[in-house]
Design a protein around this motif. Structure first.
Motif, mmCIF file in Angstrom:
data_model
loop_
_atom_site.group_PDB
_atom_site.id
_atom_site.type_symbol
_atom_site.label_atom_id
_atom_site.label_comp_id
_atom_site.label_asym_id
_atom_site.label_seq_id
_atom_site.Cartn_x
_atom_site.Cartn_y
_atom_site.Cartn_z
ATOM 1 N N LEU A 281 0.834 -1.200 0.000
ATOM 2 C CA LEU A 281 0.000 0.000 0.000
ATOM 3 C C LEU A 281 0.869 1.250 0.000
ATOM 4 C CD1 LEU A 281 -3.009 0.174 -0.010
ATOM 5 C CD2 LEU A 281 -2.967 0.613 2.428
ATOM 6 N N PHE A 282 1.855 1.193 0.866
ATOM 7 C CA PHE A 282 2.850 2.249 1.001
ATOM 8 C C PHE A 282 3.435 2.616 -0.365
ATOM 9 C CE2 PHE A 282 6.777 3.928 2.797
ATOM 10 C CZ PHE A 282 6.311 4.510 3.953
ATOM 11 N N GLY A 283 3.934 1.567 -1.033
ATOM 12 C CA GLY A 283 4.602 1.776 -2.322
ATOM 13 C C GLY A 283 3.646 2.327 -3.361
ATOM 14 N N THR A 284 2.429 1.770 -3.380
ATOM 15 C CA THR A 284 1.466 2.229 -4.389
ATOM 16 C C THR A 284 1.170 3.709 -4.203
ATOM 17 O OG1 THR A 284 0.459 0.128 -3.926
ATOM 18 C CG2 THR A 284 -0.658 1.530 -5.488
ATOM 19 N N PHE A 285 0.923 4.089 -2.953
ATOM 20 C CA PHE A 285 0.590 5.488 -2.695
ATOM 21 C C PHE A 285 1.742 6.397 -3.101
ATOM 22 C CE2 PHE A 285 -3.036 4.550 0.239
ATOM 23 C CZ PHE A 285 -3.930 5.311 -0.460
ATOM 24 N N ILE A 286 2.949 5.988 -2.732
ATOM 25 C CA ILE A 286 4.100 6.826 -3.075
ATOM 26 C C ILE A 286 4.200 6.974 -4.588
ATOM 27 C CG2 ILE A 286 6.628 6.957 -3.014
ATOM 28 C CD1 ILE A 286 6.358 6.783 -0.227
ATOM 29 N N PHE A 287 3.969 5.859 -5.285
ATOM 30 C CA PHE A 287 4.051 5.898 -6.751
ATOM 31 C C PHE A 287 3.006 6.862 -7.308
ATOM 32 C CE2 PHE A 287 2.331 4.139 -10.763
ATOM 33 C CZ PHE A 287 3.421 4.388 -11.564
ATOM 34 N N ILE A 288 1.770 6.716 -6.810
ATOM 35 C CA ILE A 288 0.686 7.548 -7.348
ATOM 36 C C ILE A 288 0.933 9.023 -7.043
ATOM 37 C CG2 ILE A 288 -1.764 8.080 -7.105
ATOM 38 C CD1 ILE A 288 -2.236 5.099 -6.787
ATOM 39 N N ILE A 289 1.377 9.292 -5.803
ATOM 40 C CA ILE A 289 1.647 10.679 -5.433
ATOM 41 C C ILE A 289 2.739 11.252 -6.335
ATOM 42 C CG2 ILE A 289 2.650 12.123 -3.621
ATOM 43 C CD1 ILE A 289 1.164 10.276 -1.624
ATOM 44 N N ALA A 290 3.771 10.446 -6.572
ATOM 45 C CA ALA A 290 4.869 10.927 -7.419
ATOM 46 C C ALA A 290 4.353 11.248 -8.817
ATOM 47 C CB ALA A 290 5.971 9.873 -7.480
ATOM 48 N N VAL A 291 3.557 10.342 -9.368
ATOM 49 C CA VAL A 291 3.047 10.577 -10.724
ATOM 50 C C VAL A 291 2.187 11.842 -10.752
ATOM 51 C CG1 VAL A 291 1.507 9.708 -12.506
ATOM 52 C CG2 VAL A 291 3.137 8.186 -11.441
ATOM 53 N N LEU A 292 1.329 11.985 -9.732
ATOM 54 C CA LEU A 292 0.416 13.123 -9.741
ATOM 55 C C LEU A 292 1.157 14.440 -9.547
ATOM 56 C CD1 LEU A 292 -2.771 11.915 -7.918
ATOM 57 C CD2 LEU A 292 -2.402 12.290 -10.327
ATOM 58 N N VAL A 293 2.241 14.402 -8.761
ATOM 59 C CA VAL A 293 2.979 15.653 -8.580
ATOM 60 C C VAL A 293 3.663 16.042 -9.890
ATOM 61 C CG1 VAL A 293 4.952 16.672 -7.415
ATOM 62 C CG2 VAL A 293 3.252 15.451 -6.100
ATOM 63 N N ILE A 294 4.119 15.028 -10.631
ATOM 64 C CA ILE A 294 4.787 15.347 -11.902
ATOM 65 C C ILE A 294 3.749 15.675 -12.984
ATOM 66 C CG2 ILE A 294 6.306 14.458 -13.696
ATOM 67 C CD1 ILE A 294 7.449 12.614 -11.437
ATOM 68 N N ARG A 295 2.709 14.848 -13.070
ATOM 69 C CA ARG A 295 1.665 15.081 -14.079
ATOM 70 C C ARG A 295 0.336 15.280 -13.368
ATOM 71 N NH1 ARG A 295 3.035 16.023 -19.226
ATOM 72 N NH2 ARG A 295 0.803 15.848 -19.495
ATOM 73 N N PRO A 296 -0.037 16.502 -13.034
ATOM 74 C CA PRO A 296 -1.249 16.699 -12.217
ATOM 75 C C PRO A 296 -2.523 16.148 -12.844
ATOM 76 C CG PRO A 296 0.046 18.686 -12.272
ATOM 77 C CD PRO A 296 0.674 17.752 -13.242
#
Lengths: 308, 508, 231
Positions: A281-296
């Motif tokens: 869960l941890f990893g998924t959230f971090i991945f999604i947050i990273a993607v969203l910060v780069i590509r809103p």
């Protein structure tokens, strides 16, 4: 990467896609972030459990223990889950769409109402059925296939195939039917849709029932892997929402790609020895947050190359 | 003799109004150290009694004092359990007020409020239990942790908007929960830190004096949260954001006029995060422990339900919602699981019927009543009314509306009087004795407004040449010539004016 | 000729703002009506009021003798789709287009009646005959088209169903003069039965082609301008 991992990832992706695509379609066409999707999921699971429980003696009486019996049971399970999901969609339409759809703050209020519905439904289930897990009949059986040296469980294969089938049907409906065209038109430009004679009230009902049925299908498929419980809808809801956002809300293809990405990511994180299941869960959230910060705007923003 | 008092429609006779002395100078006390006044007194003119009256324009401070005063007065007489409930209400209300600051004032839809509280609580508790830091210092550690955590959370808020950010913060809360649960050191207690020191002496724990002390602390905490809310909203920071929010559709506009609202939003976020950190430290102290439950989705949803029921973005809504939900959730504990269902149903009901929660119901009702009465007025005056429903609610002076209505009816009746015979009668004898009909029409013309009133202009003194002009109605602006026709007979000119007026009447 | 649309004392606006002031307007069947006026003088609001897209309105609008207006304060656009189905075709200002649909799908959206849906193939062919530049773009996404092509798609969408009254709002807005001329010419040469109201800022594009031209000023009708006043 071995084949077992791929199958596991596909299995996850299939369930996620069913949830995320439903949320995504609903948001862009009707303007509702459906927080009651998890409740729909749980209700469908319970409906399938009750219905198959009631039908088991009947089916056993009619077909004995032949392959036909399994088939009939599978049909009953899937049908009851689909119908329960669609009915939940109807309830959401009556409570969260119809009374307020032309009032101010519609989107925030719809979100709050569906959230309230979610809490109320989950608590009612907890109160009535208790927190115990309920096992549904295994419609795909317990066997495994040996493919290229890896074992694939029947339920995994069944889930992937079933979900793909339903997704394909939904996409085909959206693409080729008249109602689907209206839904797509409304997703892209609500005012233009009104000028084309497309009524918002008349389109919202089928969309809500369809997305409810998708959640019901997800519940029926997931019930083959894990048990049904009142809170079993929460994780699929959160995952579905995050994946829908990752895909860029409103983009069906974006949601599909995001579901695949997250499915594989979770499978890989789960398989890496020093991370393990706890950090999924941890990893998924971090991945999604990273993607969203780069590509809103999420993945859908990358796919969409039309002019503003 | 006549002791019956008649009140103007819409006037509230029970409302207290001061009768200031017109001769003495008005003195208002200021809040020490600032230029603000304690209460917002306004002098108004009473049309009826022709006197000056003093009214309280903003009654919110009154309601706050009454409400909070009632809580302080009643609580010492409650049972031990109820004191605990009131204390929890105070803590939740404090968190909600600060959350309101983030959602309402800063306009950042963060769901990680409880995560900030929890993180600060955990760090403060850990410092106390494992490092032996004395408890007063926890009030320093908490806000500092909150500030750092808030800064981390605030970074992506400039880039993501609305839902995406809400989701991200929800994810952060989940990550915190999982992280705490996986800490090796805490696995024995299920992730909780226990035996935290606090301001309540150990032998008073769960005793009546301890409970009362706890309540007092929580109440001070709530007052502090309200103070932070008030300070932020009434100072430059909050005002900037209010301006930016007025043009929410166009944030570029706010930037173009030089409002750095992004920075202001971040500042508000940081301030409330620090305050939330203090709440976190208090939380750990009051309960003597802190558990991962605080990061869970359910607790977050409970607090969200409070804000929604009370009214998103309003401090009074946050406190009222906290009171209602805490009472249902903790006060009616014998109800069992259905009480959460009750909270959810409250939430659904309030959201379906109220636009902005319970505290917004009054404004909503007023809007509704205004709209309905406007519509009804428009329907009623369809034959003679000139006011649109929206306009009718805008025109403050109702007399104006009735005058317009009367005028319209009068014109309709006069229009029927105008016949070729009548015009012929006027042509024959513009001055002099007229029939009843003509007299009525002429009377109406005489009463007309100054603007655009026709006059006859003698072009040269002592010369029989006339022109028709129209008065501008504005001081200093000369009349305009209506047309270039000249009349050599004054009677002809009279009649021409009459025809022009008849024409105007028939066209209106 | 019978009166198709009869507007009496129509007032409309957005929020507290009142844009139209007691407008009277009559359109006869088969008539081409031009509506001229400067920016912000209520042309678009009139178009939106006729389809219930403004947030409130008052007065009477009769389509074929049946009342379709009324006082409403909430829910802009709630009855628009119903009115479109009753026979008002709209090509709104700024082309309410669906950027992610292909030209063909977009045109299919316009076919909202049963007969139109069944015969959509022929109808689309007919639109392509009217606007030949669209034919090669049949499968292109509308969102990738140029402004002129979008305008053609928008008008074509309106023409998919035989409406009794067509409302075309600013067909030349934002287009290069040459293209706007072409769009207008196509619009005038349409073999349509129903009446048509065209709002336009550029008077020259309307000259000599309308049955009637009406001016609008500050939310009120300024009578029939006729052809003389425009020369």
């Amino acid at each position: 990467m071995d084949l077992g991992l791929v199958v596991y990832a596909m299995n996850l992706a299939a369930i996620y896609a069913l949830m995320a695509v439903g949320i995504s379609i609903l948001w862009s066409s009707v303007g509702v972030i459906n927080m009651a999707h998890g409740a729909t999921f749980a209700v469908s699971g319970y409906a399938a459990w009750i219905f198959t429980g009631a039908m088991k003696p009947v089916i056993a009486g009619a077909f004995g223990t032949s392959a036909m019996a399994t088939l009939a049971l599978a049909g009953a399970l899937v049908a009851s889950a689909l119908i329960a999901g669609a009915l939940c969609g109807l309830v959401i339409y009556l409570l969260a769409f119809l009374p307020i759809h032309d009032k101010p703050n519609f989107q925030v209020r719809a979100l709050i109402i569906t959230l309230g519905l979610n809490i109320a439904t989950v608590q009612t289930l907890l109160w009535y059925f208790g927190p115990r897990n309920q096992g549904l009949p295994k419609i795909f059986g317990f066997g495994r296939w040996e493919v290229l040296g890896t074992r694939i469980r029947y339920d995994q294969a069944g889930t992937i195939i079933g979900a793909t089938l339903i997704m394909a049907l939904t996409l085909a409906w959206l693409r080729y039917s008249r109602k689907g065209l209206e839904v797509r038109a409304m997703m892209q430009n609500a005012e233009g849709a009104a000028y084309s004679g497309i009524s918002r009230q008349a389109t919202a009902l089928p969309v809500l029932m369809l997305t409810g049925a998708l959640a019901g299908m997800a519940a029926a498929l997931l019930s083959q892997t894990i048990f049904v419980s009142p809170t079993s809808g929460t994780i699929p809801l959160v995952k579905g929402l995050t994946i829908a956002l990752l895909g860029g809300l409103g983009s069906v293809s974006g949601a599909l790609i995001a579901a695949l990405l997250v499915g594989f990511l979770e499978a890989i994180i789960g398989a890496v020895p020093f991370l393990g299941q706890r950090y999924v869960l941890f990893g998924t959230f971090i991945f999604i947050i990273a993607v969203l910060v780069i590509r809103p705007r999420g993945i859908g923003g990358l796919l969409d190359d039309t002019r503003e | 003799m006549n002791d019956k008092v008649f009140h103007k429609v819409g006037r509230r006779p029970w409302e207290w109004r001061g009768k200031p002395d017109g001769d003495t100078e008005r003195r208002r006390r200021r809040v020490p150290g600032t230029k603000r006044h304690w209460l917002k007194w306004r002098d108004v003119h009473n049309d009826k009694s022709l006197t000056r009256e003093r009214v309280l324009a903003d009654k919110m401070p009154l309601w706050w004092t009454l409400g909070l005063g009632a809580v302080v007065l009643v609580t010492p007489f409650l049972s031990n359990t109820m004191i605990g409930v009131v204390t929890i209400f105070c803590i939740y209300a404090a968190i909600n007020v600060l959350w309101t600051l983030i959602v309402g004032t800063a306009g950042i839809f963060s769901l990680a409020t409880l995560a900030v509280v929890g993180a600060a609580g955990y760090v403060a508790a850990a410092c106390n239990v494992y490092l032996g830091v004395p408890w007063p210092l926890m009030f320093l550690i908490g806000p500092l942790t909150g500030l750092v955590f808030g800064a981390i959370l605030a970074a992506p808020s400039t880039r993501l908007d609305g839902l995406y950010y809400a989701l991200l913060t929800m994810g952060v809360a989940e990550i915190c929960r999982v992280f705490i649960l996986q800490l090796r050191a805490l696995t024995a207690s299920g992730g909780a830190i226990t035996n935290v020191d606090g301001f309540i002496p150990e032998d008073w724990f769960l005793q009546r004096p301890g409970l009362l002390l706890g309540f007092a602390g929580a109440f001070v905490l709530l007052l502090g949260a309200l103070l932070v809310w008030r300070l932020v909203n009434s100072e430059r920071l909050g005002m900037l954001l209010r301006v930016a929010r007025a043009s929410r559709e166009d944030e570029a506009f706010a930037e173009a006029v030089g409002i750095d609202f992004r920075r202001a939003r971040l500042m508000v976020f940081l301030i409330s995060s620090a305050a939330l950190g203090a709440v976190g430290a208090f939380y750990a102290m009051y309960f003597g422990s802190i558990s991962p439950q605080i990061f869970s989705l359910d607790t977050m949803l409970l607090l969200f339900a409070m804000m929604v029921i009370g009214g998103l973005g309003r401090a009074e809504g946050a406190v009222l919602g906290a009171a209602i939900v805490t009472f249902i959730d903790k006060g009616l504990i014998e109800l069992g699981p259905p009480r959460i269902i009750l909270v959810a149903l409250c939430m659904i009901g309030v959201t379906i019927f109220a636009r902005e929660g319970l505290t917004g119901a009054r404004a909503q009702f007023r809007d509704f009543r205004n709209r309905k009465s406007g519509e009804a007025r428009a329907r009623r005056t369809e034959k003679g009314g000139e006011a649109m429903p929206e306009e009718a609610t805008e025109v403050h002076d109702k007399q104006e509306l009735y005058y317009r209505r009367f005028n319209k009816r009068l014109r309709d009746r006069l229009k029927q009087l105008i016949t070729p015979d009548l015009i012929a009668e006027h042509k024959k004898d513009p001055l002099g004795h007229h029939s009843d009909g003509l007299a009525r029409v002429l009377n109406y013309f005489r009463r007309g407004e100054m603007a655009d009133k026709y006059v006859i202009h003698r072009m040269k003194p002592a010369e029989e040449r006339f022109r028709i002009m129209a008065i501008s109605g504005e001081r200093g602006r000369p009349p305009r010539v209506v047309d270039d026709r000249e009349y050599t007979d004054i009677k002809e000119a009279y009649h021409a004016v009459f025809l022009l007026r008849v024409n105007d009447l028939m066209e209106s | 000729m019978p009166e198709l649309l009869e507007v009496q004392q129509l007032s409309a606006g957005y929020g507290p703002l009142r844009v139209l002031h007691e407008v009277d307007l009559t359109v006869r069947a088969g008539e081409r009506l031009g509506l001229v006026g400067l920016n912000g003088h209520g042309k678009t609001t009139l178009m939106r009021a006729l389809t219930h897209m403004t947030s409130w309105q008052q007065g009477s609008i009769k389509l074929d003798g049946a009342e379709i207006g009324g006082t409403r304060s909430l829910g802009a656009g709630r009855r628009t789709s119903g009115l479109v189905r009753r026979g008002i075709g709209v090509a709104p200002q700024g082309d309410a287009i669906f950027p992610g649909l292909s030209v063909r799908k977009h045109l299919e959206c316009g076919a909202h009646t049963k007969t139109a849906w069944r015969t959509r193939q022929e109808r689309i062919e007919r639109i392509f005959d009217i606007f030949p530049p669209l034919r090669p773009l049949e499968h292109a996404l509308v969102g990738k088209l140029s402004g002129g092509e979008r305008r053609m798609v928008s008008i074509g969408r309106m023409l998919m169903v035989e409406a009794r009254l067509y409302l075309v709002d600013e067909p030349s807005l934002g287009l290069a003069p040459k293209i706007s001329e072409r769009v207008m010419t196509a619009l005038w040469d349409l073999p349509v039965e129903g009446a048509m109201i065209i709002a336009e800022q550029n008077v020259a594009l309307l000259t000599g082609r309308c049955d009637r031209v009406i001016g609008m000023h500050a939310g009120r009708m300024r009578g029939d301008v006729g052809h003389v006043g425009l020369g």
